[in-house]
Motif scaffolding. Structure first.
Motif, PDB file in Angstrom:
ATOM      1  N   PRO A   1       0.825  -1.222   0.000  1.00 32.95           N
ATOM      2  CA  PRO A   1       0.000   0.000   0.000  1.00 32.95           C
ATOM      3  C   PRO A   1       0.855   1.267   0.000  1.00 32.95           C
ATOM      4  N   TYR A   2       0.409   2.242  -0.761  1.00 34.02           N
ATOM      5  CA  TYR A   2       1.176   3.490  -0.850  1.00 34.02           C
ATOM      6  C   TYR A   2       0.308   4.731  -0.700  1.00 34.02           C
ATOM      7  N   GLU A   3      -0.965   4.558  -0.343  1.00 37.27           N
ATOM      8  CA  GLU A   3      -1.858   5.722  -0.260  1.00 37.27           C
ATOM      9  C   GLU A   3      -1.486   6.658   0.881  1.00 37.27           C
ATOM     10  N   ASP A   4      -0.871   6.147   1.950  1.00 33.01           N
ATOM     11  CA  ASP A   4      -0.595   6.969   3.128  1.00 33.01           C
ATOM     12  C   ASP A   4       0.807   7.568   3.125  1.00 33.01           C
TER      13      ASP A   4
ATOM     14  N   ARG B   1       7.414  21.363   7.123  1.00 35.49           N
ATOM     15  CA  ARG B   1       6.855  20.708   8.317  1.00 35.49           C
ATOM     16  C   ARG B   1       6.037  19.486   7.915  1.00 35.49           C
ATOM     17  N   ALA B   2       6.558  18.709   7.006  1.00 31.59           N
ATOM     18  CA  ALA B   2       5.842  17.530   6.521  1.00 31.59           C
ATOM     19  C   ALA B   2       5.860  16.414   7.566  1.00 31.59           C
ATOM     20  N   ARG B   3       4.931  15.480   7.406  1.00 27.65           N
ATOM     21  CA  ARG B   3       4.858  14.315   8.275  1.00 27.65           C
ATOM     22  C   ARG B   3       4.783  13.065   7.403  1.00 27.65           C
ATOM     23  N   TRP B   4       5.340  11.971   7.949  1.00 28.87           N
ATOM     24  CA  TRP B   4       5.390  10.734   7.200  1.00 28.87           C
ATOM     25  C   TRP B   4       4.821   9.606   8.059  1.00 28.87           C
ATOM     26  N   PRO B   5       3.575   9.235   7.834  1.00 28.75           N
ATOM     27  CA  PRO B   5       2.964   8.175   8.648  1.00 28.75           C
ATOM     28  C   PRO B   5       3.646   6.826   8.414  1.00 28.75           C
ATOM     29  N   ARG B   6       3.649   5.993   9.438  1.00 28.59           N
ATOM     30  CA  ARG B   6       4.249   4.655   9.372  1.00 28.59           C
ATOM     31  C   ARG B   6       3.118   3.635   9.325  1.00 28.59           C
ATOM     32  N   ARG B   7       3.095   2.851   8.257  1.00 30.04           N
ATOM     33  CA  ARG B   7       2.018   1.889   8.034  1.00 30.04           C
ATOM     34  C   ARG B   7       2.501   0.481   8.371  1.00 30.04           C
TER      35      ARG B   7
END
Length: 446
Positions: A317-320, A330-336
């Protein structure tokens, strides 16, 4: 007495072997006026223009870029320039002090040494310290001088070319050693995973490009893998990629992961990049010690491909995913969280693998879908590990109709559940992994 300038024939240049005139600077001081430059015959070839100087100070004013050769009388007494430069010995008895000074101030000019016939040892020593040839004053004639000038000029050109070639070769060797030293050495000792990688820089005759990857195992048994791509593929991008890889390894070993790690990497990128237009994509995977689960973070990077036993390979999955590093302050990178299963192969890659051209017209890209289809065909043929990566990179190149212009990096992590059940004691299965070479990759497979 000034050296007389011989009359030049109008048609001499037409008879020159390479069609270009030469300029000779004569440096001599003959109070008796017995030395003259003989007239150069028309049949000698290239026309030679002559300038004269009575000392080094005057020679310095006449030594311009268009001077091709210097004829230096070794009987010229040492002057203040040579004494100040230290060319003579402590007692001022170095008979070649003036020649050494000329060689030092005119390193790219051919030099002919002029001396007396009975001073052959001095003449030979002059050649040893750097003169291209020597001439005896009493035997000098026009034909001999013309030939000596042309010989000295061509020999100097050959010497300069050889020196430049040697420097270039040494520089290339040093760069190659440096780049090899900067390639990653995966740290997977004690792991049951098998590792393979392929790396092809887009730059001609280079070992590193803007793509980078790394894999380490932390003390808790977690396997951390990363692959990234700095926009562009020149030497500056390669250097930045190495900095980001080393920073990632240090931060990972320090216990950072996910958003905290990527935020810190973005700060490194912002400090090290040459302009605000430079960015980098990144994909990180941290595999749990049991090998069945993983955390996935995407920063503008293509999603990894996973192949499980009995199932077709597909993209994770790559949607997040978050933006590339360096785009948003100030970007954020969620961990799936991803379930891997018992037996699987995880392939991480850069966009150089999917952006090659396909089709006869060469107007379409392979793309991720095309890559997935290609990998599934190769898996159906029984290819795994290094063979799979080699076949993938080779086929992408063939579909492109030639060498890929972008950097390509691919790494593969495999886990075989049956192999894990039959694994040897820890002391036997913990093996170091050799450093991967460009175009090849080691494996930890037994």
């Amino acid at each position: 007495m000034p050296v007389p300038v011989p009359q030049q024939r109008a048609d001499a240049a037409a008879e020159a072997s390479h069609g270009a005139d030469l300029t000779l600077l004569v440096i001599e001081d003959d109070p008796a006026g017995t030395f003259t430059v003989p007239e150069l015959p028309a049949a000698a070839g290239t026309r030679v223009r002559i300038r004269t100087a009575r000392n080094l100070t005057e020679a310095g004013r006449l030594l311009t870029d268009d001077v091709d050769c210097i004829l230096l009388d070794l009987a010229l007494p040492a002057c203040s320039e040579t004494r100040a430069s230290g060319a003579g010995d402590a007692e001022g008895t170095d008979r070649l002090a003036t020649l050494k000074h000329v060689l030092r101030v005119a390193p790219r000019h051919a030099v002919l040494a002029l001396t007396a016939e009975d001073d052959t040892e001095l003449a030979a020593e002059a050649v040893r310290v750097g003169a291209q040839d020597y001439l005896f004053r009493d035997e000098l004639d026009g034909r001999l001088l013309s030939r000596a000038i042309r010989y000295a000029v061509e020999r100097k050109r050959a010497d300069v070319a050889q020196h430049q070639l040697t420097e270039s070769t040494l520089r290339a060797q040093e760069n190659a050693r440096l780049e090899r030293g900067l390639l990653p050495t995966p740290l997977l000792d004690g792991s049951d995973l098998r590792f393979a990688a392929r790396y092809r820089p887009g730059r001609s005759r280079a070992l590193l490009g803007g793509d980078f990857y790394d894999t380490v195992r932390t003390p808790d048994g977690t396997i951390h893998a990363m692959i990234g791509d700095v926009c562009g593929h020149g030497p500056d991008e390669a250097a930045l990629g190495v900095e980001l890889r080393i920073a990632w390894r240090a931060l990972t070993l320090a216990g950072l992961c996910g958003d905290e790690l990527l935020s810190t990497l973005q700060q490194v990128l912002e400090h090290e990049r040459e302009s605000e237009e430079i960015f980098a994509t990144l994909c990180t995977v941290d595999i749990a010690p049991d090998g069945r689960r993983a955390g996935l973070c995407l920063a503008g990077h293509p999603a990894p491909l996973i192949a499980r036993r009995g199932q077709a390979a597909h993209l994770l999955p790559y949607e997040d995913g978050g933006p590339a590093l360096g785009l948003l302050p100030r970007a954020r990178w969620p961990r799936r969280q991803v379930d891997l299963g018992g037996t699987w192969s995880l392939m991480m890659y850069t966009d150089g693998l999917i952006e090659g051209r396909v089709g006869q017209a060469g107007t379409q890209r392979l793309g991720q879908d095309g890559m997935v289809e290609m990998i599934n065909r190769q898996l159906a043929e029984g290819l795994t590990g290094e063979d799979l990566l080699e076949a993938a990179v080779t086929q992408v190149r063939e579909l492109n109709g030639g060498e890929l212009t972008d950097d390509v990096a691919v790494l593969l992590l495999d886990r075989d559940q049956e192999h894990v059940r039959r694994r040897l004691p820890d002391g036997d299965r913990g093996r170091s992994i050799p450093r991967p070479r460009p175009g090849s990759a080691p494996s930890t497979a037994p």
